[in-house]
Design a protein around this motif. Sequence first.
Motif, PDB file in Angstrom:
ATOM      1  N   SER A 101       0.821  -1.215   0.000  1.00  0.00           N
ATOM      2  CA  SER A 101       0.000   0.000   0.000  1.00  0.00           C
ATOM      3  C   SER A 101       0.852   1.261   0.000  1.00  0.00           C
ATOM      4  CB  SER A 101      -0.940   0.013   1.212  1.00  0.00           C
ATOM      5  OG  SER A 101      -0.202   0.142   2.419  1.00  0.00           O
ATOM      6  N   THR A 124      -1.578   1.908  -5.616  1.00  0.00           N
ATOM      7  CA  THR A 124      -2.892   2.383  -5.203  1.00  0.00           C
ATOM      8  C   THR A 124      -3.919   1.256  -5.186  1.00  0.00           C
ATOM      9  OG1 THR A 124      -3.625   2.921  -7.445  1.00  0.00           O
ATOM     10  CG2 THR A 124      -2.360   4.614  -6.246  1.00  0.00           C
ATOM     11  N   GLU A 125      -4.987   1.489  -4.451  1.00  0.00           N
ATOM     12  CA  GLU A 125      -6.086   0.525  -4.432  1.00  0.00           C
ATOM     13  C   GLU A 125      -6.772   0.457  -5.787  1.00  0.00           C
ATOM     14  OE1 GLU A 125      -8.761   1.365  -1.269  1.00  0.00           O
ATOM     15  OE2 GLU A 125      -7.313   0.952   0.329  1.00  0.00           O
ATOM     16  N   ASP A 126      -6.841   1.580  -6.492  1.00  0.00           N
ATOM     17  CA  ASP A 126      -7.444   1.587  -7.826  1.00  0.00           C
ATOM     18  C   ASP A 126      -6.671   0.664  -8.764  1.00  0.00           C
ATOM     19  OD1 ASP A 126      -9.426   3.336  -7.060  1.00  0.00           O
ATOM     20  OD2 ASP A 126      -8.405   5.126  -7.835  1.00  0.00           O
ATOM     21  N   GLU A 127      -5.365   0.717  -8.694  1.00  0.00           N
ATOM     22  CA  GLU A 127      -4.539  -0.151  -9.532  1.00  0.00           C
ATOM     23  C   GLU A 127      -4.793  -1.610  -9.200  1.00  0.00           C
ATOM     24  OE1 GLU A 127      -0.287   0.752  -9.847  1.00  0.00           O
ATOM     25  OE2 GLU A 127       0.079  -1.378  -9.449  1.00  0.00           O
ATOM     26  N   GLU A 128      -4.862  -1.916  -7.931  1.00  0.00           N
ATOM     27  CA  GLU A 128      -5.092  -3.301  -7.517  1.00  0.00           C
ATOM     28  C   GLU A 128      -6.463  -3.795  -7.964  1.00  0.00           C
ATOM     29  OE1 GLU A 128      -4.424  -3.232  -3.342  1.00  0.00           O
ATOM     30  OE2 GLU A 128      -2.242  -3.321  -3.519  1.00  0.00           O
ATOM     31  N   ARG A 129      -7.473  -2.942  -7.868  1.00  0.00           N
ATOM     32  CA  ARG A 129      -8.817  -3.331  -8.314  1.00  0.00           C
ATOM     33  C   ARG A 129      -8.849  -3.557  -9.822  1.00  0.00           C
ATOM     34  NH1 ARG A 129     -10.668   0.226  -4.159  1.00  0.00           N
ATOM     35  NH2 ARG A 129     -10.576   1.997  -5.594  1.00  0.00           N
ATOM     36  N   GLU A 130      -8.112  -2.742 -10.556  1.00  0.00           N
ATOM     37  CA  GLU A 130      -8.069  -2.904 -12.012  1.00  0.00           C
ATOM     38  C   GLU A 130      -7.474  -4.255 -12.400  1.00  0.00           C
ATOM     39  OE1 GLU A 130      -6.082  -0.774 -15.961  1.00  0.00           O
ATOM     40  OE2 GLU A 130      -5.849   0.131 -13.978  1.00  0.00           O
TER      41      GLU A 130
END
Length: 353
Positions: free
Chosen positions: A267, A271-277
């Motif tokens: 972390s 980013t969390e956005d990258e991980e979700r993608e």
Amino acid sequence: MPRNRVAEFEVDFVQALDAEGTVDTDFVPDVGDDRLREMYRQMKRARRLDERAIALQRRGEIGTYAPGIGQEGTQVASAVALAERDWLVPSFREQAAFLARGIPPEAILRYAMGMEEGAEIPEGHRELPPSIPVGSQALHAAGIGWGETIRGEDAVALTFFGDGATSEGDVYEATNVAGALDAQVVFVCQNNQYAISTPRTKQTRAETLAQKAIAAGIEGVQVDGNDALGVYSVVADAVESARRGDPVFVEAMTYRRSMHTTADDPSIYRTEDEEREWETFDPILRFERYLESEGVLSEDDVEEIDAEIEEELADAIEAVREATVEYADMFEFVFAETPPTIQRQREAFERGE
């Protein structure tokens, strides 16, 4: 001064399954339903082993652990593409490849608990133990592949390393030696986008890592590493090429969905956005959708596989917990003749100091 173009190069990208499980039939290998189901089982098995191992580490039952969550497609498909006579030369997060080659989960957990017995390869197997130094295993694979060439055998050495290892001289030396000496070796770079916390974009200006094979005079190809069918197709072709003395560099585009090791906090640098993608490209979910759409896998099959894995891992963990180890042995096998410094450390250890 006039310039004459002396050479041109291309790097192909291969993908058989997209994120939704839609298939490009040109790259679907004819391996049979049983093998496809077994690949799926091994991927699920590796994922669950990593999840259980992380929990064990958090409870202090095992040491630092390097999970391969998100990279199961590359590892299992590559391992399955090998014949029994071929060599597997790993780095330090190839649990999925080990499992697919018949190494039991108990051995992997023993090694994680600090028992070197867990790194012992069973008789008749052709896997090397985990390699911790970054990139050095590529040299081992090149040597093995060259040795097979000299012997006139058709066995191949396949080695795994990460994108960060391509910044090490060892990988350049290994690919150059392999190309110059017709070594029977396949280099599989698992480009999981990060060398610990350093993103690929800060490691090199090269558009691909596969093109680094060009300097060695060998073929470089890029494949969607989260696409088990595509990886199998590419690696199977690479293995057959290597048998003929033509080594290949495969860049598998994947993503480390977990931490680098259990000592890492991703972390901090992503980013969390990258991980979700990247979650949408998960290799197990993609492969599962495909197998279900082809009628190769049912919901009942998935439940049965999950139950078998849970039972197997529970037994493996219990066996490892019951294992005993003589901790003073850590001092025994460092030098052929124990020097005074190590001897004093052992004596202090035995006194409980």
